[in-house]
Design an enzyme around this catalytic site. Structure first.
Site, PDB file in Angstrom:
ATOM      1  N   SER B 149       0.891  -1.049   0.038  1.00 18.94           N
ATOM      2  CA  SER B 149       0.044   0.247  -0.032  1.00 18.94           C
ATOM      3  C   SER B 149       0.804   1.242   0.015  1.00 18.94           C
ATOM      4  CB  SER B 149      -0.806  -0.118   1.240  1.00 18.94           C
ATOM      5  OG  SER B 149      -1.745   1.181   1.336  1.00 18.94           O
ATOM      6  N   ASP B 316      -9.672  -3.949  -5.708  1.00 18.04           N
ATOM      7  CA  ASP B 316      -9.241  -2.754  -5.048  1.00 18.04           C
ATOM      8  C   ASP B 316      -9.711  -1.504  -5.599  1.00 18.04           C
ATOM      9  OD1 ASP B 316      -7.379  -0.867  -3.926  1.00 18.04           O
ATOM     10  OD2 ASP B 316      -5.530  -1.950  -3.851  1.00 18.04           O
ATOM     11  N   HIS B 349      -8.321  -3.681  -1.446  1.00 19.02           N
ATOM     12  CA  HIS B 349      -7.061  -3.106  -1.147  1.00 19.02           C
ATOM     13  C   HIS B 349      -6.360  -4.165   0.207  1.00 19.02           C
ATOM     14  CE1 HIS B 349      -3.808  -0.223  -0.871  1.00 19.02           C
ATOM     15  NE2 HIS B 349      -4.060   0.037   0.089  1.00 19.02           N
TER      16      HIS B 349
END
Lengths: 370, 370
Positions: B149, B316, B349
């Site tokens: 991330s 995501d 995500h």
């Protein structure tokens, strides 16, 4: 809080008492609407439009109000919803603040605003109120009912509860039941409003309007109404021309932030926060599975309509494409000649408000074939 | 505001002054980290992990702290990141409140908390601080740097600014530049915090922690970290067992709302709001195009690494799949043997934190091939 009623609005007074699905009743409630075109002698050329959460009944310019409406490109003489042929009625949702009775209206029993004393509102109530307008205009059977977004829910509720109410149906970016992602978004929008100290349990006035909460709610709405794809092309990483002022170190910097800010500014103080809460919650509650012994497809199959078109948009994250596919499949299971039309508009859930190149022919061709 | 430092944390003191990319410098700043496994004699079996916005350095249990960490299933003897082979270092991001210096730390110049006097934080600063730990441990060249991330941004910044710093790289749900949808989400999260009266320009304390703003920010985060698909299956329209209490007519009703509430409760008062603002903004600013004359692919092509794997998840919405495809393409253009691996995890995500069935083999196989 004031209501926000366009000048050309007409009103239909609901029978009293008007019973509400979840309990309670309204007395002397009214529904705001506008019309375009002429009802023919057989009274069978009428189209009803039921809207998303926030629009008023002013979908397009007409004699009563020559300002452009929120679906101006779609509705008028020679347009996809051709008012040379069709008599079109657009209804402001019950519970809204654009002319129909809602939490921002005067409760005739007390002479004060309803606020949170307005009975719990369901999509079915919105549908019944809209159907009251149709009956009040002397229309026995609609040629078509068109519902956008929340209006897609309203249209399904109306058709389910009034078999034969319409020959055809266009469901645009709608849903037969609220699913958890959209519930989560709406729950957070409502929380933003409720957390604003000015909301004060619904007892605000013009001087203490919960502006921060409504701005947050609207910005979150706009984020979920559009799509990442559209914004990549439209805003990219472009910054605002002016530097951030030193006194606000976390202020607006990118164009996309300014775009959200502009949307929020145009919305707050033009929509009543309590009405927003009521309409938002009514969507969470909506579930056609209630009419199908817990099975949403069985609920949809109880809808009686001859011909239907369910339009969805591939970039819609709020009412995703599978939900319009489900509507088409379910209506077909109920005997309708139902078609699912996925569109590749980049604008997400709001595409029907802007992508007329795709939506115009889709809607126009369907109506021309009726 | 207190910092939240796991018991086994070790500290690396950064050289003073430690210059910050956007101006200013830190004096006597420290970076928190933990390690697993043994550095071999050649010092070439080291893996660096750089994290998302909120995790601390405690990725897994170790001698200093036997509690499970946030990546417990991924890291340990015989696990995908096998500590029998690798010496693993996980760093808490500069600007965080989990041991590394940040807005919640004491400014040695004043003896008071930095708060908003902490210099503007960029991803590049986070990367330089992490690299300082690596150098401090006597590691000349990493075997691999893994970034999740925000950590995917940090890893790219580190590799770009220190050619040859690592032989290999795994970028997980990362991005080479922030795009407007994610900027909009983060901007709204920051606005929620800033609107909380308790935030007070960053001058809160434990008694006046801006809890409402942090709850909103966290809930919005969780909504965008997971996916509608996962939630349809996980929550559907299931309601909470208890009815809504009458005194809170818009309170929690659906399981998905309760899930968000639980996440928010576990997060607030465990993360410093000013640190959140700084880290969040650093992501918005991140753009490898700065290193490629405005072209993000040219920026990526300046990264020097032998072998790379960019993993993305189809569900995501925050760091969409195209961004990991872009990373792989860009690194390949720079000469790397780079592969793009899209995974069909339903968890969006956050999948790398939960979908070990897919992520375990992907990471394990890549590392085994080094």
């Amino acid at each position: 809080m004031t209501e926000f009623i366009p000048p050309g609005t007409r009103f239909h007074v609901l029978p009293l008492p008007f019973p509400m699905k979840r309990g309670g009743a309204l007395h002397g409630a009214r529904v705001a609407y506008e019309t375009w075109g002429e009802l023919d002698a057989a009274r069978d050329n009428a189209i009803l439009i039921v809207t998303g959460l926030s629009p008023d009944a002013h979908a397009a310019a007409n004699e009563g109000d020559t300002e452009p409406g929120w679906w101006e490109a779609m509705l008028g003489p020679g347009k996809p919803i051709d008012t040379n042929r069709w008599f079109v009625v657009c209804v402001n949702s019950l519970g809204s603040c654009k002319g129909s009775s809602g939490p921002a209206s005067i409760d005739p029993a007390t002479g004060d605003l309803y606020r949170l004393d307005f009975p719990e509102l369901s999509i079915e109530d919105v549908a019944e109120a809209a159907f009251g307008v149709v009956r009040g205009l002397g229309i026995e059977r609609l040629a078509c009912v068109i519902g956008n977004s929340m209006g897609g829910m309203t249209a399904l509720a109306l058709l389910l509860r009034h078999p034969g109410a319409a020959r055809a149906h266009i469901n645009i970016s709608g849903s037969a039941q609220a699913l958890p992602f959209s519930i989560a978004i709406r729950s957070l929008q409502r929380e933003a409003i409720r957390l604003d100290p000015n909301w004060n349990g619904g007892r605000y006035n013009d001087d203490t309007y919960p502006e921060s909460g409504m701005r947050m709610a609207r910005k979150l709405g706009v984020i979920t109404y559009r799509s990442a794809l559209e914004w990549d092309g439209r805003f990219g990483r472009v910054r605002l021309e002016s530097d951030r002022p030193d006194e606000d170190p976390f202020g607006l910097e990118f164009q996309v932030e300014s775009y959200l800010e502009g949307h929020a500014r145009r919305f707050v103080r033009r929509f009543d926060p309590n009405c927003y809460l009521y309409l938002s919650r009514s969507m969470d509650w909506f579930d056609l599975a209630e009419y199908g012994n817990g099975d949403v497809m069985a609920g949809l199959a109880k809808v009686r309509v001859d011909k239907a078109l369910a339009i969805g948009v591939s970039t819609d994250i709020l009412f995703p494409l599978q939900q319009q596919q489900q509507i088409a499949d379910g209506l077909r299971a109920g005997g309708a000649d139902a078609r699912f039309l996925p569109l590749d508009s980049p604008q997400g859930h709001d595409a029907f408000l802007v992508d007329f190149a795709r939506f115009g022919p889709a809607i126009g061709d369907f109506l021309a074939g009726l």
